[in-house]
Design a protein around this motif. Structure first.
Motif, PDB file in Angstrom:
ATOM      1  N   UNK A  79       0.829  -1.206   0.000  1.00  0.00           N
ATOM      2  CA  UNK A  79       0.000   0.000   0.000  1.00  0.00           C
ATOM      3  C   UNK A  79       0.862   1.255   0.000  1.00  0.00           C
ATOM      4  N   UNK A  80       1.892   1.275   0.843  1.00  0.00           N
ATOM      5  CA  UNK A  80       2.740   2.468   0.924  1.00  0.00           C
ATOM      6  C   UNK A  80       3.480   2.700  -0.388  1.00  0.00           C
ATOM      7  N   UNK A  81       3.895   1.619  -1.059  1.00  0.00           N
ATOM      8  CA  UNK A  81       4.554   1.761  -2.361  1.00  0.00           C
ATOM      9  C   UNK A  81       3.583   2.364  -3.378  1.00  0.00           C
ATOM     10  N   UNK A  82       2.363   1.844  -3.423  1.00  0.00           N
ATOM     11  CA  UNK A  82       1.353   2.359  -4.353  1.00  0.00           C
ATOM     12  C   UNK A  82       1.087   3.838  -4.091  1.00  0.00           C
ATOM     13  N   UNK A  83       0.995   4.205  -2.817  1.00  0.00           N
ATOM     14  CA  UNK A  83       0.727   5.603  -2.487  1.00  0.00           C
ATOM     15  C   UNK A  83       1.912   6.508  -2.829  1.00  0.00           C
ATOM     16  N   UNK A  84       3.115   6.011  -2.611  1.00  0.00           N
ATOM     17  CA  UNK A  84       4.311   6.797  -2.912  1.00  0.00           C
ATOM     18  C   UNK A  84       4.410   7.094  -4.404  1.00  0.00           C
ATOM     19  N   UNK A  85       4.193   6.077  -5.235  1.00  0.00           N
ATOM     20  CA  UNK A  85       4.262   6.278  -6.689  1.00  0.00           C
ATOM     21  C   UNK A  85       3.114   7.170  -7.158  1.00  0.00           C
ATOM     22  N   UNK A  86       1.959   7.026  -6.541  1.00  0.00           N
ATOM     23  CA  UNK A  86       0.825   7.910  -6.878  1.00  0.00           C
ATOM     24  C   UNK A  86       1.212   9.375  -6.729  1.00  0.00           C
ATOM     25  N   UNK A 106      13.330   4.819 -17.047  1.00  0.00           N
ATOM     26  CA  UNK A 106      13.575   3.759 -16.061  1.00  0.00           C
ATOM     27  C   UNK A 106      12.279   3.113 -15.571  1.00  0.00           C
ATOM     28  N   UNK A 107      11.205   3.256 -16.337  1.00  0.00           N
ATOM     29  CA  UNK A 107       9.902   2.772 -15.881  1.00  0.00           C
ATOM     30  C   UNK A 107       9.908   1.267 -15.604  1.00  0.00           C
ATOM     31  N   UNK A 108      10.697   0.505 -16.368  1.00  0.00           N
ATOM     32  CA  UNK A 108      10.730  -0.946 -16.148  1.00  0.00           C
ATOM     33  C   UNK A 108      11.242  -1.287 -14.747  1.00  0.00           C
ATOM     34  N   UNK A 109      12.172  -0.496 -14.246  1.00  0.00           N
ATOM     35  CA  UNK A 109      12.695  -0.739 -12.893  1.00  0.00           C
ATOM     36  C   UNK A 109      11.566  -0.690 -11.875  1.00  0.00           C
ATOM     37  N   UNK A 110      10.691   0.311 -11.988  1.00  0.00           N
ATOM     38  CA  UNK A 110       9.621   0.471 -11.010  1.00  0.00           C
ATOM     39  C   UNK A 110       8.532  -0.585 -11.180  1.00  0.00           C
ATOM     40  N   UNK A 111       8.279  -0.990 -12.413  1.00  0.00           N
ATOM     41  CA  UNK A 111       7.323  -2.077 -12.630  1.00  0.00           C
ATOM     42  C   UNK A 111       7.843  -3.368 -12.017  1.00  0.00           C
ATOM     43  N   UNK A 112       9.121  -3.651 -12.237  1.00  0.00           N
ATOM     44  CA  UNK A 112       9.726  -4.845 -11.652  1.00  0.00           C
ATOM     45  C   UNK A 112       9.740  -4.764 -10.130  1.00  0.00           C
ATOM     46  N   UNK A 113       9.999  -3.575  -9.603  1.00  0.00           N
ATOM     47  CA  UNK A 113      10.057  -3.414  -8.151  1.00  0.00           C
ATOM     48  C   UNK A 113       8.710  -3.761  -7.517  1.00  0.00           C
ATOM     49  N   UNK A 114       7.623  -3.288  -8.122  1.00  0.00           N
ATOM     50  CA  UNK A 114       6.309  -3.595  -7.556  1.00  0.00           C
ATOM     51  C   UNK A 114       6.047  -5.093  -7.571  1.00  0.00           C
ATOM     52  N   UNK A 115       6.342  -5.751  -8.690  1.00  0.00           N
ATOM     53  CA  UNK A 115       6.097  -7.200  -8.757  1.00  0.00           C
ATOM     54  C   UNK A 115       6.973  -7.946  -7.755  1.00  0.00           C
ATOM     55  N   UNK A 116       8.188  -7.476  -7.535  1.00  0.00           N
ATOM     56  CA  UNK A 116       9.060  -8.088  -6.527  1.00  0.00           C
ATOM     57  C   UNK A 116       8.498  -7.902  -5.121  1.00  0.00           C
ATOM     58  N   UNK A 117       7.975  -6.710  -4.836  1.00  0.00           N
ATOM     59  CA  UNK A 117       7.369  -6.445  -3.527  1.00  0.00           C
ATOM     60  C   UNK A 117       6.193  -7.381  -3.279  1.00  0.00           C
ATOM     61  N   UNK A 118       5.365  -7.570  -4.311  1.00  0.00           N
ATOM     62  CA  UNK A 118       4.222  -8.488  -4.184  1.00  0.00           C
ATOM     63  C   UNK A 118       4.729  -9.898  -3.913  1.00  0.00           C
ATOM     64  N   UNK A 119       5.708 -10.348  -4.706  1.00  0.00           N
ATOM     65  CA  UNK A 119       6.233 -11.709  -4.532  1.00  0.00           C
ATOM     66  C   UNK A 119       6.828 -11.883  -3.147  1.00  0.00           C
TER      67      UNK A 119
END
Length: 334
Positions: free
Chosen positions: A9-16, A317-330
């Motif tokens: 949640x905090x990651x989603x809010x930070x990127x928002x 660098x958008x791919x980095x942040x997309x990968x980061x979110x999926x890693x956080x979920x995993x």
């Protein structure tokens, strides 16, 4: 397994906030139960704009390709498309066969077709089929036309009868006009959010709006091989076609692997949007306005994330942040 969703949640809010999206939503399904629904922000960046909630419908942009992909899987399963390795020229007889040369349906659904359109909307060849991977829109346009030709109805209508109606969904549709439950898209943060509805409901435009809950349930349908509450809504074989890797085997290792437009994890790949800690067999689809639908079968988890800002955060660098979110979920379910 970590039992809190605070980091997600905090990651989603930070990127928002960083990306100046006016709204965010996050829905998590674990073992077929909705375990988190988080909403924040407003329908637009204008004064007095209402807060988003479970009824809010976001424009999912390119994530709509997963819906088209299921229809292509149906067409293969039902024999309307004979094989992924059929030449596209067999199905698009009005197009220049030289331009289409050696392009197969497999190339079309895995972004390895090498086709593009110029400023005059003429189809051109960018590279030889199967030689590279490139995200272009012409394959979506052509496959949308093909499904309508094969079934005699636009693919959204086909999906409505096959999936949306049996599932009881009322928050998933290609919208030709604005309404109160449609979230605006922030294109320029210094300007008001914009109406991104289209001119038709035939699936040709980027005007699919979905609630976060129905977006997550769409992913859960694939996780459960088409079964919902003991009822087989979609044949298991159709789901398997949709989420199996179809990318030509000789493609360079750094490029993503795709099913029916889904990004599918086998091994971590440099240009994939899935992080290195996401288990093999996971699959994901996303859109330019921020929606992400991640399915991790190993953990029986589906995560739907929504924003309403055009362009995912991070620029080049958008791919980095997309990968980061999926890693956080995993990591959260490891």
């Amino acid at each position: 397994m970590v039992s809190t969703y605070d980091h997600m949640v905090s990651w989603v809010e930070d990127i928002k906030e960083r990306n100046k999206s006016s709204a965010a939503a996050l829905t998590v399904i674990k073992d077929n139960e909705i375990v988190l629904e988080h909403f924040s922000g407003t329908y637009s960046n204008t004064t007095n704009s209402l807060p988003v909630d479970e009824n809010s419908r976001f424009n999912v942009a390119s994530a709509r390709k997963s819906y088209l992909g299921l229809c292509i899987a149906f067409a293969l399963y039902e024999g309307k498309i004979r094989s992924l390795d059929d030449y596209a020229s067999e199905y698009f007889k009005d197009l220049d066969p030289y331009i289409l040369r050696h392009t197969t349906i497999r190339h079309m659904v895995t972004h390895t077709h090498g086709l593009d359109e110029n400023a005059e909307r003429e189809i051109i060849r960018e590279f030889n089929p199967g030689e590279k991977w490139a995200y272009r829109g012409i394959n979506i346009k052509l496959m949308t036309q093909l499904i309508q030709k094969l079934y005699g109805v636009p693919f959204p209508e086909f999906l409505y009868l096959k999936v949306f109606l049996p599932m009881g969904w009322k928050k998933t549709w290609w919208e030709p006009q604005d309404s109160d439950d449609l979230v605006k898209v922030i294109i320029d943060p210094d300007k008001n959010g914009e109406d991104t509805t289209g001119s038709s409901e035939d699936g040709m435009e980027s005007n699919l709006f979905v609630s976060a809950r129905e977006f997550a349930l769409w992913g859960n349908l694939f996780l459960n091989n088409g079964e919902v509450n003991g009822k087989q809504i979609v044949p298991k074989e159709v789901i398997e076609i949709a989420i199996s890797i179809h990318t030509p085997g000789q493609l360079a290792k750094e490029f993503p692997r795709n099913g029916m437009f889904w990004f599918v994890q086998d091994i971590p790949r440099e240009q994939s949007e899935l992080g290195e800690r996401v288990p093999s067999g996971s699959f994901q689809i996303l859109g330019v306005t921020g929606p992400t639908l991640l399915v991790i079968p190993k953990y029986k988890v589906v995560v739907a994330k929504m924003y309403n800002k055009r362009y995912n955060y991070g620029n080049e660098n958008y791919l980095y942040f997309l990968k980061e979110f999926s890693n956080i979920v995993a990591d959260n379910f490891r």
